[in-house]
Design a protein around this motif. Structure first.
Motif, short mmCIF file in Angstrom:
data_model
loop_
_atom_site.label_atom_id
_atom_site.label_comp_id
_atom_site.label_asym_id
_atom_site.label_seq_id
_atom_site.Cartn_x
_atom_site.Cartn_y
_atom_site.Cartn_z
N GLY A 12 26.13 -4.54 5.99
CA GLY A 12 25.84 -5.92 5.61
C GLY A 12 26.39 -6.85 6.67
N TYR A 38 25.41 -10.75 -1.23
CA TYR A 38 24.39 -11.49 -0.48
C TYR A 38 24.08 -12.80 -1.22
CZ TYR A 38 23.32 -7.59 2.62
OH TYR A 38 23.40 -6.60 3.56
N GLN A 43 15.21 -12.97 0.12
CA GLN A 43 15.12 -11.66 0.77
C GLN A 43 16.47 -10.98 0.86
OE1 GLN A 43 14.52 -11.49 5.01
NE2 GLN A 43 14.97 -13.67 5.26
N TRP A 44 17.53 -11.78 0.98
CA TRP A 44 18.88 -11.21 1.03
C TRP A 44 19.44 -11.00 -0.36
CZ3 TRP A 44 19.51 -9.18 5.46
CH2 TRP A 44 19.04 -9.79 6.62
N ARG A 46 18.04 -10.20 -3.03
CA ARG A 46 17.46 -9.01 -3.66
C ARG A 46 18.24 -7.75 -3.32
NH1 ARG A 46 11.03 -10.11 -2.38
NH2 ARG A 46 10.60 -11.48 -4.18
N LEU A 47 18.91 -7.74 -2.16
CA LEU A 47 19.67 -6.56 -1.76
C LEU A 47 20.84 -6.28 -2.69
CD1 LEU A 47 19.72 -7.08 2.12
CD2 LEU A 47 18.19 -5.62 0.78
N ASN A 48 21.32 -7.31 -3.40
CA ASN A 48 22.42 -7.11 -4.34
C ASN A 48 22.04 -6.13 -5.45
OD1 ASN A 48 24.13 -8.99 -3.05
ND2 ASN A 48 23.18 -10.69 -4.16
N GLU A 50 19.89 -3.52 -5.06
CA GLU A 50 19.54 -2.20 -4.56
C GLU A 50 20.75 -1.28 -4.59
OE1 GLU A 50 17.75 -2.38 -0.73
OE2 GLU A 50 16.03 -3.58 -1.40
N ARG A 453 20.98 -4.58 10.33
CA ARG A 453 21.52 -4.02 9.09
C ARG A 453 21.17 -2.54 9.01
NH1 ARG A 453 20.27 -3.19 3.60
NH2 ARG A 453 18.08 -3.69 3.97
#
Length: 473
Positions: A12, A38, A43-44, A46-48, A50, A453
């Protein structure tokens, strides 16, 4: 990974100014430096949601540079999903991070409940990323370490913390992995902080990972302190409006109060009520007061922190709700600093349509946040599922930033006793990271990279780089 080799993976804080997380692996053991949430653009964010890049249970320990959400806010998810080791930080960083994580869990729960009741979420049912209970579980893993104490995570893998001068308890991290030394700057403060002692000179390392939040800019110097904010307060009070200051609960609220105190004493702003409307900020103020009693702040700063006779506190929800429509001019400090959540969202819904009011954004505003939208001139912003017109005056006071600027970051690197072999530039918008990389190449003269990343690199040890002299002293 080959036995004896050390690898560094940028999980990250790469390609963005948020979500910092860096994995050091040596002989099958794993140390995670920072575990941030994030924020900002979708777009960032959403990574939380995953799965983490490696199984959390495979990580031996975590070390946190400081208590801001983008460096510690993912910890409850990591623990929930199987991490069982210690989470290291300074005492003061741990105390502040506990406040931050519990508040984040509360806001996650509240926002999910509000979305469920209002019907504006696309998810059925909307769920929190994590809860207060899960934040508490993460806090139970906290372990305190003092600056310059050596901590061993596993055979040939350990770390030491050094003062970073960014917020109370913040640290740079020197990781030792076999013969390799990797220095993580964390978020670096400026050489002079209004409240904290100055940052330390960095210890030597062959590999350096440096932040670049302000990597393409220089702080304004030579102008009267906070003149933009002072002029805006005078204009706003003169027309009968009120000023809403978006201030991070951790460190920033203290700095804003200190500045308002100086401006009011000097007659630069009128004596109107100043109200702190953030339970997290009030809790953080108590930690700073405790630190002051133990000599952890700059000399001369006592536990009262500020001299502000008009200061009022609004800890209760009913007191906060009354501030949605003040009956006379006042200055309200509320979180979050980028207007992305917390009580300030409700205030903005009422304050923004009124031309008499003023919203002051303090310091860096990340892309994708409401604060950045307001700074960039948005005419409407979305709040709690509805768009609200922006008619209030918007002022951006970047003097409150305690991030080192481009020149100060290069100066910090230049304090190493000898140039590193490699520098990795992280935790910045792409333009800022690339600009800083160019400056580092020109001034330090080593290999410089702006990693993507998920990128993984091998780290050379000191003996391989300096076969005649061995490791640096």
């Amino acid at each position: 990974m080959d036995v004896g080799r050390t690898a560094l993976t940028f999980l990250g804080g790469a390609g963005t100014v948020t979500g910092s997380a860096f994995l050091v692996e040596h002989d099958g053991r794993r140390l995670l430096v920072d575990c941030g949430l994030y924020q900002g653009e979708r777009q960032w964010r959403r990574l939380n949601w995953e799965p983490f890049a490696v199984p959390p249970a495979s990580i031996d320990a975590v070390v946190v540079t400081h208590a801001h959400l983008d460096h510690c806010g993912y910890l409850p998810v990591l623990v929930r999903d199987g991490f069982a080791g210690p989470i290291w930080g300074t005492r003061w960083s741990n105390e502040l991070a506990a406040i931050v994580l519990r508040d984040s869990g509360h806001l996650n729960e509240r926002d999910a409940q509000y979305a469920r009741a209002s019907g504006y979420s696309r998810h059925d049912p909307p769920l929190p990323l994590y809860t207060v209970e899960q934040a508490d579980e993460a806090v139970s893993h906290f372990r305190a370490v003092s600056y310059e104490d050596e901590i061993t995570v596993a055979d040939e893998l350990g770390f030491t913390l050094w003062p970073a001068g960014h917020v109370l308890g913040s640290a740079s991290v020197l990781v030792r992995a076999g013969g390799a030394r990797v220095l993580f700057s964390g978020d670096l403060g400026r050489p002079s902080h209004p409240v904290l002692p100055p940052r330390a000179s960095p210890p030597d390392a062959e590999t350096v990972v440096v932040e670049s939040t302000y990597g393409d800019r220089r702080h304004d110097v030579g102008t009267p302190a906070h003149y933009r904010m002072a002029a805006a307060i005078r204009r706003t009070v003169g027309r009968g409006g009120s000023v809403l200051v978006a201030a991070f609960a951790i460190d920033r609220t203290v700095l804003v109060l200190e500045a308002l105190s100086a401006l009011m004493r000097g007659g630069d702003i009128p004596e109107v009520p100043v109200i702190v409307d953030s339970p997290m900020a009030l809790a953080a103020l108590e930690v700073y007061r405790d630190a002051a009693t133990q000599g952890q702040l700059r000399p001369g700063i006592g536990p009262e922190l500020v001299d502000l006779p008009t200061l009022r506190l609004a800890p209760m929800p009913a007191e906060s709700m009354a501030l949605n429509r003040p009956d006379s001019p006042c200055i309200v400090l509320s979180a979050s600093g980028m207007a992305s959540g917390g009580r300030i969202v409700h205030h903005l819904r009422s304050w923004l349509p009124d031309r008499d009011n003023c919203i002051v954004l303090t310091g860096f505003q990340a892309p994708g946040t409401r604060g950045r939208d307001l700074v960039d001139g948005a005419r409407e912003v979305k709040l709690l599922g509805r768009y609200v017109p922006v008619r209030a005056e918007i002022v951006h006071d970047e003097e409150f930033s305690v991030h080192a600027d481009a020149g100060e970051l290069v100066e910090w690197l230049g304090q190493l006793q000898r140039p590193p072999a490699a520098v990795y530039v992280v935790h910045g918008e792409p333009r800022a990271a690339l600009a800083l990389a160019d400056r580092v190449r020109a001034s330090v003269g080593c290999a410089v990279s702006v990693p993507e990343r998920g990128e993984r690199v091998l780290v050379d040890d000191a003996q391989a780089l300096h076969p005649r002299s061995g490791s640096a002293p």
